[in-house]
Design an enzyme around this catalytic site. Structure first.
Site, PDB file in Angstrom:
ATOM      1  N   ASP A 424      12.436  -3.307  -6.901  1.00 39.43           N
ATOM      2  CA  ASP A 424      12.481  -3.857  -5.549  1.00 39.43           C
ATOM      3  C   ASP A 424      12.190  -5.348  -5.594  1.00 39.43           C
ATOM      4  O   ASP A 424      11.394  -5.824  -6.393  1.00 39.43           O
ATOM      5  CB  ASP A 424      11.484  -3.146  -4.631  1.00 39.43           C
ATOM      6  CG  ASP A 424      10.038  -3.427  -5.004  1.00 39.43           C
ATOM      7  OD1 ASP A 424       9.671  -3.218  -6.170  1.00 39.43           O
ATOM      8  OD2 ASP A 424       9.263  -3.862  -4.128  1.00 39.43           O
ATOM      9  N   SER A 425      12.875  -6.097  -4.728  1.00 33.92           N
ATOM     10  CA  SER A 425      12.674  -7.541  -4.592  1.00 33.92           C
ATOM     11  C   SER A 425      12.886  -8.240  -5.930  1.00 33.92           C
ATOM     12  O   SER A 425      13.983  -8.196  -6.485  1.00 33.92           O
ATOM     13  CB  SER A 425      11.282  -7.815  -4.008  1.00 33.92           C
ATOM     14  OG  SER A 425      11.155  -9.163  -3.618  1.00 33.92           O
ATOM     15  N   ALA A 426      11.845  -8.868  -6.482  1.00 35.14           N
ATOM     16  CA  ALA A 426      11.985  -9.514  -7.785  1.00 35.14           C
ATOM     17  C   ALA A 426      12.376  -8.499  -8.853  1.00 35.14           C
ATOM     18  O   ALA A 426      13.142  -8.814  -9.772  1.00 35.14           O
ATOM     19  CB  ALA A 426      10.667 -10.197  -8.161  1.00 35.14           C
TER      20      ALA A 426
END
Length: 803
Positions: A424-426
């Site tokens: 998720d995200s990074a």
């Protein structure tokens, strides 16, 4: 309710309330309400044609007709949501204004807050019109860091944002998540107030608890302090705040309320090079070097989570890699536990945290649930974090961990057959770039990728969804820019040391402050009840400013020549690694240079189709009516910067400028850092990718444009968009039904990877079984199995279809 009906209702309720409170002498609070209602109508009359114009054209920017999502839609949705809140509040005032319990001053404060929010949203829509004008070919990103992108940063640094963090906090999200956001905001401002006074984590936490009361009582004070913190504190503060969930108390509470698993073991893998076979020729191998960029070789930390105890997970070899976390033994054996056979699947997970914070421990609660729901072991990687270890160290760690898992599958309760990457995200960024690096090495690729709200473009390019950073409580632009600058190696590694204060003295002092704050807060509350003319508390002055020169610094344009993409930082280690001299370099991989800089295939404007020449959208009358050029200034007036808004309108401004520093190094345009800028040759051959985005996430346009790019090069991709939830909803998945359902979307995407791969493997397995049965003279059994498998394969939908 359509746009016309919404604005009609708004005009009606504002006019009716303004007329009522303007009759007779009802005091200063009543006049505030009249002035606010009038101003809301003024904003609405200017917004109505703009909203209607966007509604007529924003479908051009969707990934697919069945997936209506892009930054323009999100901005319009937020404005409509703000207007609906005003209508709801106005109707409440109309119903209760004659009651003796009606608090005119309180309701005036509520309406003033939403009026301020509407004013700032109006400014964002004007900036979105500029984007629409400059990006006339179906693109969501303005392709330069100078010009409009720089104008947006300049406007952000001076625009008032506190109104979005006080009474209006999280108004755009589902109501179930707002109490959680308020708790986070109160904790953030209390933590920020005490951050510089004490460097001990428990001391800051204790002091924050004692000083949080005033921020719960006074939303205006909370909003002003929230704005100060997000604008002026460095990446080390955010690193400390986001890591609060990993303190022993909070992590223990999360562990008790989460799914109980048989295996939850922290591992420390020594940095030892090893060989893996090449996919093109299994008789040849490639050496996987230990990560070494910036900080040199060091043990790589991972976490193995498994709902069931599987073969190999209690082996002596794995136990020798285990590291103590200071708590009880994480392998729950108790009595002799029956071992399950190894799983055919392994899920390798890369956590989010802006490349600067958190570990697998922060994401442990939902990973335990995933392990139970999917029935597979999960290996979560604790990659090195910026600013101490900027790019490419995190990618080196993730790639090494992925290859180590393939090499040592027998220790993980995995057969070594199938592997899926999730993050998720990074972590979503690292899933994609790890696969790109696997392709460059010629080693086995993962069978699928599931990336939740990934950060795919780390440049300062403007887009409509990134305008949401003005008011997003979890991902403000100033915070996002600090994280990306840290990952690019442009943030200082060491934090400025301040004098430490003992925890006991802090508690004594803050207890006195708490009593004082509660006394003052109670006094203000009582006075607000008795005195309807008492004005709302004024916002506090921002304590730190930055010079105009630091905001308007020149940003270089994107590279125009292939050589501009090469990494020019000598301190960065090789991202390609070293292959054995006897090994032929894979066709898709670049030749490893002698100086060990990260390289990738030579690119030309033809094979970097970032601007999607296949999807040119003609400038129709509807598009040209809403896409406007920047307004001209008044005649004879010389402005330092071009005017961004129509004459007669200015957004609310902060008393101090935000401290903005965007990453300007060429490294941010490296495809291994910004996969959206990768040439087509690097995208072809990637495994199937499932993107799960949030409609109200500043990173939404990253996912939409990346899905378009993959589709344009005939790569299998799906895009699913979750409504009304913020960036980072996986970390909130235990708190509400909506976040749990959104987390289940990710689980279902992972199942899609499993099912797609299994449906392709089953016919091969059956053909092998049929040949065996034929040799055993059992033809009828083979035919029966063949009919069943053939039907199963035929029922599997094409992976290229989107939801």
């Amino acid at each position: 309710m359509d746009t016309k009906a919404v604005f009609t209702a708004l005009y009606s309720v504002c006019e009716e309330n303004a007329t009522f409170f303007s009759e007779g002498a009802q005091g200063g609070a009543a006049q505030r309400l009249v002035d606010t209602m009038t101003l809301i109508q003024e904003h609405a009359s200017s917004l109505e044609p703009v909203i209607s114009g966007f509604a007529a054209v924003y479908h051009h920017f969707d990934f697919d007709p069945h997936i209506p999502a892009n930054g323009y839609r999100s901005l319009v949705k937020v404005v409509r949501c703000c207007i609906l809140h005003i209508i709801h509040k106005g109707r409440y005032i109309s119903t209760n204004r004659r009651s003796i319990f009606f608090r005119t001053a309180h309701n005036a404060g509520e309406m003033e807050a939403y009026c301020s929010a509407l004013c700032q949203l109006r400014a964002l829509l004007y900036l979105a019109q500029r984007l629409l004008h400059d990006n006339s070919h179906g693109n969501l990103f303005f392709h330069e860091e100078s010009g409009l992108s720089q104008s947006f940063v300049r406007e952000y640094s001076s625009m008032h944002k506190g109104c979005f963090y006080g009474r209006c906090l999280g108004f755009q999200f589902t109501p179930a998540i707002r109490p959680c956001l308020q708790t986070i905001a109160i904790g953030l401002v209390a933590f920020g107030e005490n951050y510089r006074r004490n460097q001990s984590g428990i001391g800051v936490a204790a002091s924050s608890f004692f000083t949080s009361g005033k921020y719960a009582i006074d939303p205006e004070l909370r909003g002003a302090e929230f704005e100060r913190i997000t604008q002026n504190l460095d990446v080390h503060f955010w690193k400390a705040f986001w890591n609060i969930t990993e303190t022993e108390i909070l992590s223990s509470l999360a562990s008790m309320t989460s799914t109980q698993v048989k295996v939850n073991r922290a591992l420390s893998v020594p940095p030892v090079p090893f060989d893996l076979p090449l996919v093109a020729n299994p008789h040849l191998t490639v050496t996987i070097e230990a990560p070494s960029a910036h900080t040199g070789p060091g043990p790589l930390q991972m976490r193995l989570i498994s709902y069931e105890l599987r073969e190999g997970q209690d082996s002596e070899a794995l136990l020798s890699l285990s590291r103590s976390e200071g708590g009880p033994i994480s392998l729950s054996l108790g009595m002799k536990t029956k071992q399950s056979p190894p799983s055919r699947w392994l899920l390798v997970h890369y956590h989010g945290g802006g490349f600067v914070a958190q570990t697998s421990k922060s994401h442990e609660p939902y990973l335990k649930s995933w392990s139970q729901d999917l029935g597979v072991p999960i290996l979560s990687v604790d990659y090195s974090l910026a600013p101490d270890a900027p790019f490419p160290r995190a990618l080196e760690d993730c790639f090494y961990a992925y290859c180590w898992a393939i090499k040592n599958h027998h220790l993980l309760g995995w057969t070594g057959e199938n592997v899926c990457l999730a993050g998720d995200s990074a972590g979503g960024n690292l899933c994609i770039t790890t696969s790109m690096r696997a392709a460059s090495h010629g080693v086995r690729m993962p069978d699928g990728i599931v990336a939740a709200y990934p950060a795919i473009l780390l440049t300062a390019y403007a887009s409509p969804s990134r305008l949401l950073t003005l008011f997003d409580p979890l991902l403000p632009l100033s915070v996002l820019s600090r994280c990306l600058s840290a990952y690019a190696g442009e943030e200082p590694q060491a934090e400025k040391q301040v004098e430490k204060v003992s925890t006991l003295s802090m508690v004594r002092r803050d207890t006195a402050l708490l009593l004082r704050d509660f006394k003052q807060g109670a006094s203000n509350w009582i006075h607000s009840l008795l005195d309807p003319n008492r004005a709302a508390a004024t916002a506090s002055t921002v304590r730190k400013s930055v010079s105009e020169a630091s905001i308007s610094s020149h940003h270089s344009n994107p590279p125009e020549h292939p050589s501009d993409f090469s990494l020019r930082r000598e301190s960065l280690k090789s991202l390609v690694g070293h292959a054995n001299n006897a090994i032929a370099t894979p066709a898709a991989a670049p030749t490893t240079p002698a100086h060990n800089a990260m390289v990738f295939p030579e690119t030309t404007p033809d094979n970097v189709s970032f601007f999607l020449s296949k999807e040119v959208v003609s400038m129709s009358d509807a598009l040209s009516s809403v896409a406007i050029a920047p307004p001209e200034g008044e005649e004879g007036v010389v402005l330092e910067h071009p005017r961004e808004f129509p004459l007669g309108f200015e957004p609310l401004r902060s008393e101090r400028l935000a401290e903005m520093k965007l990453a300007t190094s060429p490294v941010v345009r490296n495809p291994y850092m910004s996969p959206l800028l990768a040439p087509d040759s690097m995208l072809r051959g990637l495994p199937p990718i499932h993107l799960v985005a949030c409609a109200l996430d500043p990173m939404l346009d990253d996912s939409v444009m990346f899905a378009k790019r993959l589709r344009n090069v005939d790569q299998p991709v799906t895009l699913c968009v979750v409504d009304d939830l913020p960036h980072g909803f996986l970390s909130l998945s235990q708190l509400s039904r909506e976040t749990r359902e959104a987390a289940n979307v990710c689980v279902n995407r992972i199942r899609d990877v499993f099912d797609q791969k299994d449906s392709l493997q089953e016919p091969r397995m059956h053909r092998k079984l049929e040949r065996t049965n034929h040799r055993a003279s059992s033809v009828s059994e083979g035919k029966t199995a063949g009919g069943g498998y053939a039907e199963g394969v035929g029922s599997v939908p094409s992976f290229g279809e989107t939801e």
